[in-house]
Motif scaffolding. Structure first.
Motif, short mmCIF file in Angstrom:
data_model
loop_
_atom_site.label_atom_id
_atom_site.label_comp_id
_atom_site.label_asym_id
_atom_site.label_seq_id
_atom_site.Cartn_x
_atom_site.Cartn_y
_atom_site.Cartn_z
N VAL A 1 -44.43 20.34 16.24
CA VAL A 1 -43.26 19.80 15.56
C VAL A 1 -43.39 20.12 14.08
CG1 VAL A 1 -42.00 17.70 14.96
CG2 VAL A 1 -43.01 17.95 17.25
N LYS A 2 -42.36 20.75 13.51
CA LYS A 2 -42.37 21.09 12.09
C LYS A 2 -42.11 19.83 11.29
CE LYS A 2 -39.15 23.86 10.30
NZ LYS A 2 -38.54 23.44 9.05
N ASN A 3 -42.94 19.59 10.25
CA ASN A 3 -42.76 18.37 9.47
C ASN A 3 -42.54 18.63 7.98
OD1 ASN A 3 -45.37 19.00 8.73
ND2 ASN A 3 -46.25 17.03 9.29
N ASN A 4 -41.92 19.77 7.68
CA ASN A 4 -41.50 20.01 6.30
C ASN A 4 -40.20 20.81 6.32
OD1 ASN A 4 -42.48 22.56 6.99
ND2 ASN A 4 -43.64 22.85 5.11
N SER A 5 -39.65 21.10 5.15
CA SER A 5 -38.33 21.72 5.07
C SER A 5 -38.36 23.25 5.00
CB SER A 5 -37.57 21.18 3.85
OG SER A 5 -38.29 21.49 2.67
N ALA A 6 -39.52 23.83 5.14
CA ALA A 6 -39.64 25.30 5.09
C ALA A 6 -38.96 25.93 6.30
CB ALA A 6 -41.11 25.70 5.05
N PRO A 7 -38.63 27.22 6.21
CA PRO A 7 -38.06 27.90 7.38
C PRO A 7 -39.06 27.88 8.54
CG PRO A 7 -38.36 29.43 5.53
CD PRO A 7 -38.81 28.09 5.08
N ASP A 8 -38.58 28.15 9.76
CA ASP A 8 -39.49 28.12 10.90
C ASP A 8 -40.46 29.31 10.87
OD1 ASP A 8 -38.26 30.37 12.02
OD2 ASP A 8 -37.25 29.26 13.59
N ILE A 9 -41.38 29.34 11.79
CA ILE A 9 -42.45 30.33 11.82
C ILE A 9 -41.92 31.76 11.91
CG2 ILE A 9 -42.77 30.07 14.32
CD1 ILE A 9 -45.77 30.61 13.86
N LYS A 10 -40.84 31.97 12.66
CA LYS A 10 -40.30 33.33 12.82
C LYS A 10 -39.73 33.85 11.50
CE LYS A 10 -39.43 32.96 17.73
NZ LYS A 10 -38.48 32.97 18.81
N VAL A 11 -39.06 33.00 10.75
CA VAL A 11 -38.48 33.41 9.47
C VAL A 11 -39.56 33.56 8.41
CG1 VAL A 11 -36.91 32.71 7.61
CG2 VAL A 11 -36.25 32.35 10.01
N ALA A 12 -40.50 32.61 8.38
CA ALA A 12 -41.54 32.61 7.35
C ALA A 12 -42.62 33.67 7.61
CB ALA A 12 -42.19 31.24 7.27
#
Length: 181
Positions: free
Chosen positions: A57-68
């Motif tokens: 579960v992502k717990n910050n506002s950064a883009p997801d793993i595919k974008v980042a």
């Protein structure tokens, strides 16, 4: 991948505070801040005797793993790392934790197992990550970095109440051929 070690029954279920601090420090130092690199939490639990990893579960506002193009993954196995009779699932071997992590990463595949992997483990978490590195190697996946912080795999534990001995058989901490550094 940041993996903590033993957690007492008083902290059961919660990530130790240092894991959040380490994830933020890595994000700030190497990725320009927590707004540019996603930070995920993968919860490990036991259901009907089977150790399973939940989807991160992502717990910050950064883009997801595919974008980042990368991510920081905090592994929370606090409920299973506790070693006393008061814990919900005491005395779980680190190999079972690593197997659950690998299975979930393999299920998600793209891009989790296609980006550079740095395993950071403290205490019994180093044992989890050593087993995970071995499992990755068995499947032809390279580990770019392996960092163990005060590795403490367990072989057994003595019950303080009745002095009985329980065999744990944590994975031995060592570096495998698939680890670059």
């Amino acid at each position: 991948v940041i993996t903590h070690g033993y957690q007492s029954e008083f902290n059961s279920g919660n990530l130790p505070f240092w894991v959040d601090g380490m994830a933020e420090a890595i994000a700030n130092r190497w990725f320009g801040g927590t707004h540019t690199i996603p930070i995920y939490v993968m919860k490990i639990k036991e259901v009907s005797g089977e150790v399973i990893a939940e989807a991160p579960v992502k717990n910050n506002s950064a883009p997801d793993i595919k974008v980042a193009g990368g991510a920081i993954l905090k592994v929370n196995w606090a409920d299973l790392s506790c070693l006393t009779a008061f814990c919900s699932s005491p005395k779980t071997s680190t190999r079972r934790i690593a197997d659950a992590i690998f299975k979930k990463l393999e299920e998600m595949s793209d891009p989790w197992l296609q980006i550079p992997i740095h395993l950071i483990g403290h205490s019994r978490g180093a044992s989890v990550n050593s087993s995970l590195a071995h499992k990755l190697g068995e499947n032809g996946i390279w580990v770019d970095h392996f960092t163990s912080l005060d590795p403490q795999p367990l072989t057994s534990i003595v019950n303080d109440i009745d002095q009985t001995l329980t065999v744990i058989n944590d994975w031995e901490v060592k570096i495998y051929e698939n680890v670059l550094f």
